[in-house]
Design a protein around this motif. Sequence first.
Motif, mmCIF file in Angstrom:
data_model
loop_
_atom_site.group_PDB
_atom_site.id
_atom_site.type_symbol
_atom_site.label_atom_id
_atom_site.label_comp_id
_atom_site.label_asym_id
_atom_site.label_seq_id
_atom_site.Cartn_x
_atom_site.Cartn_y
_atom_site.Cartn_z
ATOM 1 N N UNK A 30 0.960 -1.289 0.532
ATOM 2 C CA UNK A 30 -0.226 0.155 0.287
ATOM 3 C C UNK A 30 1.047 1.228 0.099
ATOM 4 N N UNK A 31 2.251 0.779 -0.152
ATOM 5 C CA UNK A 31 3.070 2.231 0.477
ATOM 6 C C UNK A 31 2.892 3.051 0.944
ATOM 7 N N UNK A 35 -5.408 6.318 -1.102
ATOM 8 C CA UNK A 35 -6.465 7.580 -2.231
ATOM 9 C C UNK A 35 -7.445 7.039 -1.993
ATOM 10 N N UNK A 36 -8.962 7.271 -2.400
ATOM 11 C CA UNK A 36 -9.952 6.743 -2.707
ATOM 12 C C UNK A 36 -9.571 6.499 -3.814
ATOM 13 N N UNK A 37 -9.296 6.667 -5.311
ATOM 14 C CA UNK A 37 -8.565 6.307 -6.507
ATOM 15 C C UNK A 37 -8.078 4.600 -6.328
ATOM 16 N N UNK A 42 -7.632 -1.041 -5.776
ATOM 17 C CA UNK A 42 -6.608 -2.010 -4.910
ATOM 18 C C UNK A 42 -7.741 -3.084 -5.152
ATOM 19 N N UNK A 43 -9.369 -2.425 -4.531
ATOM 20 C CA UNK A 43 -10.114 -2.912 -3.595
ATOM 21 C C UNK A 43 -10.941 -4.623 -4.644
ATOM 22 N N UNK A 44 -11.079 -3.605 -5.772
ATOM 23 C CA UNK A 44 -12.127 -4.520 -6.816
ATOM 24 C C UNK A 44 -11.717 -5.759 -7.471
ATOM 25 N N UNK A 68 -8.444 -0.847 5.966
ATOM 26 C CA UNK A 68 -8.431 -1.476 5.095
ATOM 27 C C UNK A 68 -10.137 -2.015 5.724
ATOM 28 N N UNK A 69 -10.406 -2.393 7.170
ATOM 29 C CA UNK A 69 -11.475 -3.053 7.773
ATOM 30 C C UNK A 69 -12.524 -2.260 6.801
#
Length: 109
Positions: A30-31, A35-37, A42-44, A68-69
């Motif tokens: 994640x470094x 951010x939202x972008x 990452x999530x999708x 992340x939770x």
Amino acid sequence: MEDKVLIVEGTNDRKRVRRVLAEPVDIICTYGTLSDEKLESLILPIEDKDVYILVDADEAGDRLRKQLKHELPNATHLYTQKGYGQVETTPIDYLTHLLRGYFNVKEVI
């Protein structure tokens, strides 16, 4: 394509964990904060995989874990000991013990 994804903070964390794993695992860095972008990208792709989160035992790691939770409520959270602080400085034998229940790991020599 791997069914398991491990999220860590940085490249040194990824290197440390790779020394322990005996199976192919997609390790995402994640470094730091997301951010939202960055979160969306990452999530999708990993929503339908077994996701594990291993971040540092410090303030920044706690903030990231909380974020992340919220985004990945079904992820499994793994914790290093506070005394070790960072994943990259966690002893290999402890990492092996920690990851053994979730991944195939190399035997500690």
